[in-house]
Design an enzyme around this catalytic site. Structure first.
Site, PDB file in Angstrom:
ATOM      1  N   ASN A   1      32.425  38.758  45.562  1.00 13.50           N
ATOM      2  CA  ASN A   1      31.313  39.524  46.132  1.00 13.50           C
ATOM      3  C   ASN A   1      30.047  39.318  45.328  1.00 13.50           C
ATOM      4  OD1 ASN A   1      30.055  42.179  44.865  1.00 13.50           O
ATOM      5  ND2 ASN A   1      32.160  42.007  44.085  1.00 13.50           N
ATOM      6  N   CYS A  15      27.768  44.094  35.532  1.00 10.77           N
ATOM      7  CA  CYS A  15      27.631  43.564  36.893  1.00 10.77           C
ATOM      8  C   CYS A  15      27.314  42.071  36.853  1.00 10.77           C
ATOM      9  CB  CYS A  15      26.531  44.286  37.660  1.00 10.77           C
ATOM     10  SG  CYS A  15      26.319  43.586  39.300  1.00 10.77           S
ATOM     11  N   THR A  63      34.341  42.546  37.644  1.00  4.28           N
ATOM     12  CA  THR A  63      34.801  41.284  38.237  1.00  4.28           C
ATOM     13  C   THR A  63      34.529  40.074  37.342  1.00  4.28           C
ATOM     14  OG1 THR A  63      32.694  41.216  39.385  1.00  4.28           O
ATOM     15  CG2 THR A  63      34.565  42.063  40.617  1.00  4.28           C
ATOM     16  N   GLY A 103      41.570  46.477  38.422  1.00  2.00           N
ATOM     17  CA  GLY A 103      41.618  45.023  38.634  1.00  2.00           C
ATOM     18  C   GLY A 103      42.867  44.638  39.396  1.00  2.00           C
ATOM     19  N   GLY A 104      42.722  44.507  40.708  1.00  2.00           N
ATOM     20  CA  GLY A 104      43.820  44.003  41.532  1.00  2.00           C
ATOM     21  C   GLY A 104      44.950  44.983  41.767  1.00  2.00           C
TER      22      GLY A 104
END
Ligand SMILES: Cc1cc2nc3c(=O)[nH]c(=O)nc-3n(C[C@H](O)[C@H](O)[C@H](O)COP(=O)(O)O)c2cc1C
Length: 306
Positions: A69, A130, A199, A245-246
């Protein structure tokens, strides 16, 4: 009934589940799909002092077991957030953690001072990580993150700590050589908790359109990397960890908790299954019940002791 409550600094969560910043909007889209009251805490999409348009399309691209993203922190800014979004969040009656980002330290401090005056906000999560914002200060336009520099992390958290009494959470980046150094800097500077991970820098190619998409990678593809980060950071700091995370199901959540997470954030999975947070809360409760474990706190970091 087993006890699912956990403490993240001065935040008391009735269960360890929160929604990761940015994937849940302001909660409104989910109100008809799930009982929001059941969630341990809501973490908002990152807000900034002034409104932010975000990045051009495409902003989302699916990859093998993951999502790339590049939203670019689109948000209406502090004033509109307070006027139009906060009342909805407040009515849910669960702790509200507001995620924030700023162009520089002065702006971070200003934003925090203003949020600190608002009673309905329980915690502040500093988005130091970010990956989708280019720094205007670097000539080469490379992305540089506060959470890639232990000194900058310490300076930022320290300055913000001075102006808020609310629970302060530093959200860290996996795009570093050693995330434990960054967690230690945040702890030294007075953070009440660390949130990991944001991310990973990634790139995909839309072959049909012959375009490149750069952005942050999330979802199941990053779970083993996130789990390792939680495992290592647990050994290096005393403050609680919010692990993200996941996480796609109860087993994933348990793995994060047993590796050292006090609370867990679910992000991308909400886009696949909007009921995921509630399913995981029920799943954790059933796991404890079936194994006759009285309190979820017994599981935090339990892999380290086995
Ligand atoms: C569409 C999207 C938007 C996101 N926006 C934010 C954001 O505004 N602030 C932030 O700190 N993290 C943001 N993240 C990162 C998530 O909060 C989370 O740290 C990351 O996606 C890893 O968790 P997951 O694999 O469960 O999604 C975003 C992630 C996605 C997929």
């Amino acid at each position: 009934m087993p006890n699912l409550s956990v403490n993240v600094g001065k935040l008391r969560l009735k269960n360890p589940l929160t929604v990761a910043s940015g994937v849940f909007g302001w909660g409104e889209e989910f109100k008809d799909l799930i009982d929001l009251k059941k969630i341990g805490a809501i973490t908002t999409k990152t807000i900034t002092l002034k409104p932010k348009e975000g990045n051009p399309q495409p902003r989302i691209f699916e990859t093998a077991s993951g999502l790339l993203n590049s939203i670019g922190l689109e948000n209406p800014g502090l004033d509109i957030f307070v006027k139009e979004k906060l009342s909805f969040l407040k009515e849910i009656r669960i702790p509200v953690i507001v995620s924030i980002w700023a162009n520089d330290l002065e702006e971070f401090v200003e934003l925090t001072k203003r949020l600190n005056r608002i009673r309905d906000i329980d915690g502040i999560e500093l988005n130091l990580s970010c990956p989708n914002i280019k720094s205007s200060k670097t000539k080469d336009q490379r992305v540089r993150l506060i959470a890639q520099d232990p000194k900058a992390t310490k300076r930022t958290v320290k300055a913000i700590r001075r102006v808020t009494s609310k629970a302060l959470i530093a959200k860290l980046s996996p795009n570093v050589t050693d995330i434990t150094e960054l967690a230690e800097s945040a702890e030294d500077a007075g953070a009440d908790a660390v949130s990991l991970i944001n991310t990973f820098f990634g790139l995909a190619m839309d072959w049909e359109k012959q375009t490149l998409i750069t952005g942050g990678l999330s979802g199941p593809a990053i779970k083993p990397l996130a789990l390792r980060a939680v495992y290592e950071v647990y050994k290096s700091v005393e403050i609680p960890i919010i692990g993200t995370g996941g996480i796609m199901n109860t087993t994933d959540a348990l793995e994060f908790i047993m590796c050292g997470a006090t609370a867990i954030g679910i992000g991308t999975a909400n886009l696949v299954n909007p009921k995921i947070t509630i399913e995981v809360i029920d799943g954790l409760r059933n796991y404890l019940k079936n194994r006759k474990i009285a309190d979820i706190k017994e599981l935090i970091g339990s892999f380290h002791h086995s």
